[in-house]
Scaffold this active site. Structure first.
Site, PDB file in Angstrom:
ATOM      1  N   LYS A 258       0.855  -1.197   0.000  1.00 11.90           N
ATOM      2  CA  LYS A 258       0.000   0.000   0.000  1.00 11.90           C
ATOM      3  C   LYS A 258       0.888   1.244   0.000  1.00 11.90           C
ATOM      4  O   LYS A 258       1.003   1.978   0.983  1.00 11.90           O
ATOM      5  CB  LYS A 258      -0.939  -0.022   1.205  1.00 11.90           C
ATOM      6  CG  LYS A 258      -2.213   0.782   1.021  1.00 11.90           C
ATOM      7  CD  LYS A 258      -3.192   0.443   2.124  1.00 11.90           C
ATOM      8  CE  LYS A 258      -4.440   1.304   2.072  1.00 11.90           C
ATOM      9  NZ  LYS A 258      -5.271   1.048   0.906  1.00 11.90           N
TER      10      LYS A 258
ATOM     11  N   GLU B 222      -8.424  -5.205  -9.892  1.00 11.30           N
ATOM     12  CA  GLU B 222      -9.205  -4.471  -8.896  1.00 11.30           C
ATOM     13  C   GLU B 222      -9.597  -3.128  -9.485  1.00 11.30           C
ATOM     14  O   GLU B 222      -9.311  -2.842 -10.644  1.00 11.30           O
ATOM     15  CB  GLU B 222      -8.394  -4.284  -7.607  1.00 11.30           C
ATOM     16  CG  GLU B 222      -7.096  -3.528  -7.813  1.00 11.30           C
ATOM     17  CD  GLU B 222      -6.210  -3.489  -6.566  1.00 11.30           C
ATOM     18  OE1 GLU B 222      -6.647  -3.943  -5.498  1.00 11.30           O
ATOM     19  OE2 GLU B 222      -5.068  -2.996  -6.678  1.00 11.30           O
TER      20      GLU B 222
END
Length: 312
Positions: A149, A181
């Site tokens: 992340k 995604e």
């Protein structure tokens, strides 16, 4: 707005980071987004664990555990029972004796730790409304470390711009013929089966470089029937529902893909059911935890409502 920076709580306008901070110059840092409902930050143990893993992968020596209590204090100081909490840790700024322009970290730097809270919707809103978005489909142009992340989000920004240019607010990305995604969410599809039933599937973490979303993880625990496997590009086109999950998105129904309606063009029964399951879990978790601030008599904060987030 009161924010947290390197051990201090102070007005956002007074929070300053050096121009040579590696987060500013190089996107050299990691972040987390946490949701608070009814004064309780949700799933903090999972967010801390994921951030620790990201820091380890990035080679940044920092412990994010203290950010849980920092978040509770931010809720109190800003008077926010329902909020999006953003945590960011960068590698920091070189000292005056270290080379500034080198992309290779020089010596031990003190990480820069930052956090803020922004107002979001309460559980009651999701009891009445399933959030919906339109999405476009595009090839995944981001880097291969999707599970980290990182604050280097240019690929996600370009994807969001692509969506905006196609009259959409999300982009569903494809990698080598498989569904990955969305810009800031994981994806779940409802697919018809040969027997006439419906199968819920979500791309497995090994099938594409995607984030291990905390909301995705909780929803798969709440509904173990959701299959985690590689999802082919053509399956996206046959889905009767496309559902996004994320810290800010919670459970959001995609009504259109590239201007073509999915199903009825409205939130479907699986999106409604999963959102109800998730809000039930939120209520249960909140009831078992002490809120960061008293919930009675809180004045409506003047802070603008955050409706879109920066991660899963």
């Amino acid at each position: 707005m009161t924010v947290y920076l390197n051990g201090s709580f102070l007005p956002a306008a007074e929070a300053k980071v050096g121009v040579f901070d590696r987060g500013f110059l190089l996107g050299d840092g990691v972040y987390e987004g946490v949701r608070a409902f009814s004064g309780v930050p949700m799933w903090t143990d999972r967010h801390v664990a994921r951030m620790k893993d990201g820091l380890y992968q990035a080679g940044i020596k920092a412990d994010p555990s203290d950010l849980v209590e920092v978040s509770r204090k931010l809720l109190r100081l800003n008077g926010l029972p329902d909020a999006f909490l953003y945590w960011q840790i960068t590698r920091g700024e070189p000292s005056s004796s270290q080379p500034v322009r080198s992309r290779i970290p020089a010596g031990d730097m003190k990480p820069t730790v930052f956090a803020y809270a922004s107002r979001t919707r309460p559980v009651a809103y999701y009891r009445q409304t399933v959030p919906t978005v339109k999405a476009s489909v595009m090839q995944d142009i981001r880097w291969l470390r999707g599970r980290l992340k990182s604050t280097s989000l240019l690929g996600n920004v370009l994807s969001a711009l692509h969506a905006n240019e196609h009259d959409a607010s999300e982009a569903i990305m494809l990698r080598d013929g498989f569904v990955a995604e969305a810009c800031a969410c994981n994806v779940i599809l409802a697919l018809p089966t040969a027997s006439g039933s419906t199968e819920l599937v979500t791309p497995s973490l090994e099938s594409a470089p995607i984030l291990a979303g905390i909301t995705r993880e909780r929803i798969c625990e709440l509904d173990p029937s959701i299959a985690q496997r590689p999802v082919r590009e053509e399956e996206l086109q046959h889905a009767t529902e496309v559902i996004l999950t994320g810290t800010n998105a919670t459970v959001t129904a995609v009504t259109h893909l590239d201007d073509k309606p999915i199903g009825t063009g409205q939130a479907g029964p699986h999106a409604r059911r999963l959102l109800t399951l998730y809000m039930d879990a939120i209520d249960q978790a909140a009831s078992q935890s002490e809120p960061a601030l008293p919930l009675n008599g809180i004045a409506e904060p003047k802070q603008p409502l955050m409706t879109r987030g920066v991660g899963c």
